[in-house]
Design a protein around this motif. Structure first.
Motif, PDB file in Angstrom:
ATOM      1  N   ASN A   1       0.866  -1.180   0.000  1.00 33.27           N
ATOM      2  CA  ASN A   1       0.000   0.000   0.000  1.00 33.27           C
ATOM      3  C   ASN A   1       0.906   1.235   0.000  1.00 33.27           C
ATOM      4  O   ASN A   1       2.128   1.126  -0.183  1.00 33.27           O
ATOM      5  CB  ASN A   1      -0.989  -0.024   1.180  1.00 33.27           C
ATOM      6  N   LEU A   2       0.327   2.400   0.237  1.00 33.04           N
ATOM      7  CA  LEU A   2       1.105   3.649   0.186  1.00 33.04           C
ATOM      8  C   LEU A   2       2.214   3.711   1.229  1.00 33.04           C
ATOM      9  O   LEU A   2       3.187   4.450   1.080  1.00 33.04           O
ATOM     10  CB  LEU A   2       0.182   4.856   0.336  1.00 33.04           C
ATOM     11  N   LEU A   3       2.085   2.926   2.284  1.00 37.11           N
ATOM     12  CA  LEU A   3       3.110   2.919   3.328  1.00 37.11           C
ATOM     13  C   LEU A   3       4.254   1.944   3.024  1.00 37.11           C
ATOM     14  O   LEU A   3       5.253   1.917   3.740  1.00 37.11           O
ATOM     15  CB  LEU A   3       2.487   2.574   4.682  1.00 37.11           C
ATOM     16  N   GLY A   4       4.098   1.166   1.989  1.00 37.40           N
ATOM     17  CA  GLY A   4       5.173   0.258   1.596  1.00 37.40           C
ATOM     18  C   GLY A   4       4.721  -1.191   1.551  1.00 37.40           C
ATOM     19  O   GLY A   4       3.530  -1.504   1.514  1.00 37.40           O
ATOM     20  N   TYR A   5       5.708  -2.048   1.545  1.00 36.64           N
ATOM     21  CA  TYR A   5       5.473  -3.488   1.429  1.00 36.64           C
ATOM     22  C   TYR A   5       5.239  -4.131   2.790  1.00 36.64           C
ATOM     23  O   TYR A   5       5.867  -3.770   3.775  1.00 36.64           O
ATOM     24  CB  TYR A   5       6.676  -4.170   0.770  1.00 36.64           C
ATOM     25  N   GLY A   6       4.356  -5.124   2.804  1.00 39.85           N
ATOM     26  CA  GLY A   6       4.156  -5.946   3.985  1.00 39.85           C
ATOM     27  C   GLY A   6       5.058  -7.164   3.911  1.00 39.85           C
ATOM     28  O   GLY A   6       5.831  -7.329   2.963  1.00 39.85           O
TER      29      GLY A   6
END
Length: 119
Positions: A7-12
């Protein structure tokens, strides 16, 4: 297989799961009976299908449905051939008999059919 969210916060984190693939049963070859016979109770035979634990056996005739049953491989198959004594007496006419292999893990094979005429 692996999956990863984003998502916009990065990779999980990556997550994995496993699975296995099992081949469906091979097709049979219908051996007998074929052609025309005077025997109203012919036996039926076909080749063993690899990966098969059961067979669905079906007969249709001049007036439609005649017979439908399942058989365990262990009770009718030996040395590469399955042999089924006639489960019904057939009246004169033309019939189609069909066999489909099955395995509880792999599922269904394909139907194979043969024609037979009783004099």
């Amino acid at each position: 297989w692996w999956v990863q969210t984003y998502n916009l916060l990065g990779y999980g984190p990556w997550r994995k799961s496993t699975f296995s693939v099992v081949d469906a049963p091979d097709a049979v070859t219908n051996l007998a009976p074929t052609g025309t016979t005077a025997d109203a109770t012919p036996g039926f035979s076909w080749t063993v299908a690899d990966n098969s634990s059961q067979y669905h056996f079906y007969i249709t005739g001049p007036n439609g449905f005649v017979f439908d049953a399942w058989y365990n491989s262990a009770t009718i198959c030996d040395s590469g051939t399955c042999n089924l004594p006639s489960p019904v007496t057939l009246d004169p006419g033309t019939y189609t008999w069909s066999v489909m292999p099955y395995n509880t893990t792999a599922g269904y094979g394909v139907w194979k059919s043969g024609d037979l005429t009783i004099q």
